[in-house]
Scaffold this motif. Structure first.
Motif: not given
Length: 487
Positions: A155-169
């Motif tokens: 994202l914006e030339s940077r690596k990011v991580s986030f926790q996925v909502p349970q319904v979308l796992v």
């Protein structure tokens, strides 16, 4: 050359075979019965123990065949059909051991080589097997227990991580539209694109579209969006990163900040000042608009974007928290937008008709309805959400006639227009948004969107690469329970 084993207890099958001989492809139990005048309850218990025992010695793709006399099973195939309480409830007792009824057909003793039917007290006196049925069971998929999942993107030339909502796992990054995919959603998209390319110069916009969209969408309720909120502040707390990622996705507005680990991945954590707000993209329309406004757009050419989009909603057979959207973009001179819309819609209708005819002989109706005449109560969640993104000119509705009269159809697409100054001349840009998942369901006769997302190999095996077929359910006659409450 076969091995025959006598005096086997059908409720303890694994006790009679060595571990290396326990994986059977087929287990047959013809006309089970507890003996004497045992009632339906005791025979249900026998079947329940038998199915649990079979599950321990059957291969993953194996089958269990149970032949029952007419009326015993309690399925719609029994003619006449007994009352549920008076049947052996074979579908329900098999479900207790993780089996589903996948097929059912008449039992024909004469087709089984060497089979001889004996009945009363094992005498050479056969009992009546007229109308008997062979019930074929296969394993159901186990109830999934999903662990928290971390998604990593750039994202914006940077690596990011986030926790996925349970319904979308189990639904994120499934790659249904990728080149090596055999999924019917990809097949519908490819065939639809190929049909449209015969009427328009066509260009696929296939560069990577970010899963995260920054900012608010005009008129869209924030509660309908999966929000991810990032902050630019950096900390050196890689120790916190190694202890596990904090919740990065929230269903309400929560403050987050982030820190970066040694590999460059950005961790999102709570408690910091908000400076930017991101959400899992709810539509591809903003990306299409950005393409137009950047000037990387050829008037007269049909531009195509496609990918999964995410929306918070109540789950129903036709209401989905994630589906694949296909956006078509075409520019025309002001004053000719109506003819452009009509041409685009006619080609969409022709293309869908062509796809449907390769699958089914049922009559298909596709209607273009003006937004002003489209009742709010008729909107499905796809159309309702799209209507929040801006003014809609038309809805594309599709209905299939399976019984001589068409039932109310589903909205599978949206048409809208926008005015832009492009290359020093004013043009009108026409946007068409199609729900590929809903199109696939209607064309292939899939009654519940969750089947599109199953990992069961019995689903994808019905759709060889590049082919569309009517879906055949691998679970017949699921039991239906009605609960009455009185006071």
């Amino acid at each position: 050359g076969d091995e025959v084993v006598f005096s086997v207890d059908c409720t303890k099958l694994k006790d009679y075979f060595l571990p290396e001989k326990r994986e059977f492809d087929c287990i047959y139990f013809n006309f089970p019965h507890c003996g004497r005048k045992a009632g339906v309850v005791k025979n249900r218990e026998l079947l329940a123990h038998f199915f649990h025992s079979s599950a321990e010695v059957l291969t993953e793709e194996g089958e269990v065949h149970v032949a029952l006399c007419n009326g015993q099973g309690g399925t719609p195939a029994d003619q006449p059909r007994r009352e549920w309480h008076n049947s052996w409830q074979i579908v329900a007792v098999a479900a207790g051991a993780g089996f589903i009824l996948s097929n059912i057909h008449p039992f024909k003793a004469e087709t089984i080589h060497g089979y001889k039917c004996t009945g009363y007290r094992s005498q050479d006196k056969s009992f009546c097997v007229e109308g008997a049925l062979d019930h074929i069971f296969t394993r159901s998929t186990p109830l999934p227990c999903f662990k928290p999942m971390i998604c990593e993107i750039e994202l914006e030339s940077r690596k990011v991580s986030f926790q996925v909502p349970q319904v979308l796992v189990d639904k994120i990054n499934r790659g249904f539209l990728e080149l090596n995919s055999n999924h019917p959603v990809r097949t519908v998209k490819e065939k639809l694109t190929a049909e449209l390319s015969q009427a328009f110069p066509l260009q696929n916009i296939d560069y990577c579209l970010s899963l995260l969209y920054q900012g608010h969408l005009n008129g869209v309720c924030s509660s309908n969006i999966f929000w991810i909120i990032l902050s630019p502040e950096e900390t050196q707390s890689t120790e916190e990163m190694s202890n596990g990622l904090a919740n990065a996705v929230s269903f309400s507005h929560v403050d987050f900040c982030r820190d970066t680990d040694k590999n460059g991945w950005v961790n999102v954590q709570e408690g910091c000042h908000i400076s930017k707000q991101y959400c899992l993209r709810p539509s591809l329309l903003p990306y299409a608009q950005a393409v137009v406004q950047r000037g990387a757009f050829s008037p007269g050419t049909l531009h195509v974007l496609s990918g999964p989009v995410f929306r918070k909603c109540l789950i129903t057979p036709y209401s989905v928290p994630v589906f694949h959207e296909m956006v078509l973009v075409c520019a025309t001179n002001r004053g000719t937008e109506n003819s452009c819309i009509q041409m685009l819609v006619n080609n969409i209708k022709t293309s869908i008709h062509s796809l449907h005819q390769t699958v089914s002989s049922f009559k298909l109706n596709i209607n273009l309805q003006e937004a002003m005449s489209f009742e709010t109560t008729e909107l499905n969640d796809f159309a309702a959400f799209e209507s929040q993104l801006g003014k809609i000119q038309y809805f594309i509705c599709m209905e299939i006639d399976t019984s001589g009269s068409c039932e109310k159809g589903s909205c599978v697409g949206i048409i809208r227009t926008a005015h832009y100054e492009l290359v020093s001349s004013e043009l009108v840009v026409v946007f068409a948004s199609l729900n590929l998942d809903l199109l696939t369901m209607l064309i292939c006769g899939i009654s519940d969107w969750r089947m599109l997302w199953t990992s069961d190999t019995r689903f994808l095996s019905q759709f060889p690469r590049g082919q569309l077929r009517l879906f055949k359910s691998f679970s017949l006659y699921p039991p239906s329970y009605v609960h009455d409450v009185s006071f």
